[in-house]
Design a protein around this motif. Structure first.
Motif, PDB file in Angstrom:
ATOM      1  N   ASN A  17      -7.130  -0.247   3.032  1.00 15.16           N
ATOM      2  CA  ASN A  17      -5.697   0.101   3.000  1.00 15.16           C
ATOM      3  C   ASN A  17      -5.476   1.552   2.626  1.00 15.16           C
ATOM      4  OD1 ASN A  17      -3.785  -2.513   2.922  1.00 15.16           O
ATOM      5  ND2 ASN A  17      -5.780  -2.997   2.070  1.00 15.16           N
ATOM      6  N   ASP A  77      -3.692  -1.797  -5.717  1.00 11.68           N
ATOM      7  CA  ASP A  77      -3.061  -2.268  -4.478  1.00 11.68           C
ATOM      8  C   ASP A  77      -3.805  -3.543  -4.072  1.00 11.68           C
ATOM      9  OD1 ASP A  77      -1.882  -2.516  -1.984  1.00 11.68           O
ATOM     10  OD2 ASP A  77      -3.090  -0.931  -1.059  1.00 11.68           O
ATOM     11  N   SER A 135       0.841  -1.199   0.000  1.00 17.25           N
ATOM     12  CA  SER A 135       0.000   0.000   0.000  1.00 17.25           C
ATOM     13  C   SER A 135       0.880   1.255   0.000  1.00 17.25           C
ATOM     14  CB  SER A 135      -0.921   0.007   1.213  1.00 17.25           C
ATOM     15  OG  SER A 135      -1.726  -1.143   1.192  1.00 17.25           O
TER      16      SER A 135
HETATM   17 MG   LIG Z   1      -1.834  -2.956   2.215  1.00 18.52          MG
END
Ligand SMILES: [Mg+2]
Ligand SMILES: Nc1ncnc2c1ncn2[C@@H]1O[C@H](COP(=O)(O)OP(=O)(O)OP(=O)(O)O)[C@@H](O)[C@H]1O
Length: 289
Positions: A69, A143, A41
């Motif tokens: 995230n 991500d 992230s």
């Molecule tokens: Mg993450």
């Protein structure tokens, strides 16, 4: 140049042609890892800011449903949710949050579902709606969650380029190998770019690269390229506390400069659309039905 994205329309695959900004298709790059907590992230957020600093428009997609995230990374406190899109109350465009000049985030946090998992069909429906945004961006950066779950491998299989994040920890390397093995066997993905994070030196990063390619060359029919490395930096702790990626919290730092260089690498080295074979998400979806 033309690109292809897949739609799920009433249970059938439909391929449509889409054009990105400047007549070029947006490139879809997934940032993934075998082991969790290796810096996906953080890396994805900073790469997005780096690319935007170079003039690109980036959509940062949280591919880890329910875990928020990117909400944490950019201190997003309220926005529309996946559930609202799935119920047809808002469009995908209304979920997108602008976090910086040139960078928008598509959160994956879910209102009603909270931490519980969404059905795979719903995730597909949500992500499929992203196709309508592809004209607006140069890059989609995804991500993903960690590991070899169907969700992670499916998301990776939709990307043009896969950036695999690993650290020098032996478990991270073993899990990176496992992810490549599953991706190559299940989705026939043959090319990966390795980003080694949390290293003390470039030499350490290259050792990790050699270690991994030592086994992938021997046992798997894949190509793993060296994308780059990010040094361990104590500033990360401060940037996380400020709920800002390091590039905006400490723009003059070595780590910030690193991400600008990595963004240059992405722009220069022709991270490109994958031309071989269609994505396989429909099959995976059926596996979950
Ligand atoms: Mg993450
Ligand atoms: N180069 C680095 N130097 C120091 N700390 C780092 C570095 N990269 C990441 N970190 C720290 O490692 C922790 C995990 O990072 P991050 O949340 O980005 O990992 P992740 O792979 O997305 O995790 P998850 O699999 O849980 O989603 C964070 O506290 C982050 O600040």
């Amino acid at each position: 140049m033309e690109g292809r994205m897949l739609h799920v329309v009433k249970g059938q695959e439909k391929s449509v042609r889409v054009m990105g900004r400047d007549g070029r298709p947006a490139k879809v790059i997934s940032v993934t890892s075998g082991k969790g907590g290796v810096g996906k992230s953080s890396v994805t957020s900073n790469l997005a800011l780096g690319l935007a600093a170079k003039g690109a428009r980036v959509l940062l997609i949280d591919g880890d449903f329910g875990l928020a995230n990117l909400d944490i990374m950019f201190d997003l406190r309220s926005h529309r949710t996946v559930d609202e899109v799935l119920r047809g109350e808002v469009t995908i465009r209304e979920v997108v949050v602008t976090v910086a000049d040139g960078v928008d985030v598509l959160p994956a946090s879910s209102g009603l579902h909270g931490m519980t998992s969404l059905r795979m069909e719903d995730k597909v429906r949500y992500l499929d709606a992203i196709t309508e945004l592809e004209l607006d961006y140069d890059y989609f950066l995804i991500d993903t969650g960690a590991g070899i779950s169907d969700e992670v491998t499916w998301l990776n299989s939709r990307a043009d380029e896969i950036v695999l994040v690993a650290t020098p920890e032996p478990t991270s390397l073993a899990d990176a190998y496992a992810l490549i093995k599953v991706m190559s066997q299940k989705h026939k993905i043959k090319r990966y770019r390795l980003l080694v994070n949390q290293v003390k030196s470039e030499a350490e990063a290259l050792r990790v690269f050699q270690h991994l390619t030592g086994v992938t060359d021997r046992f798997l029919n894949v190509t793993v390229d060296f994308f780059g490395f990010v040094l361990w930096d104590d500033l990360w702790t401060h940037s996380i506390r400020q709920r800002k990626p390091i590039l905006s919290a400490f723009p003059g730092s070595q780590s910030a400069k690193r991400f600008l260089e990595l963004a240059d690498t992405i722009k220069r080295s022709g991270f490109s659309r994958r031309t071989e074979g269609p994505p396989h998400f429909f099959k995976t979806l059926m596996g979950h039905a």
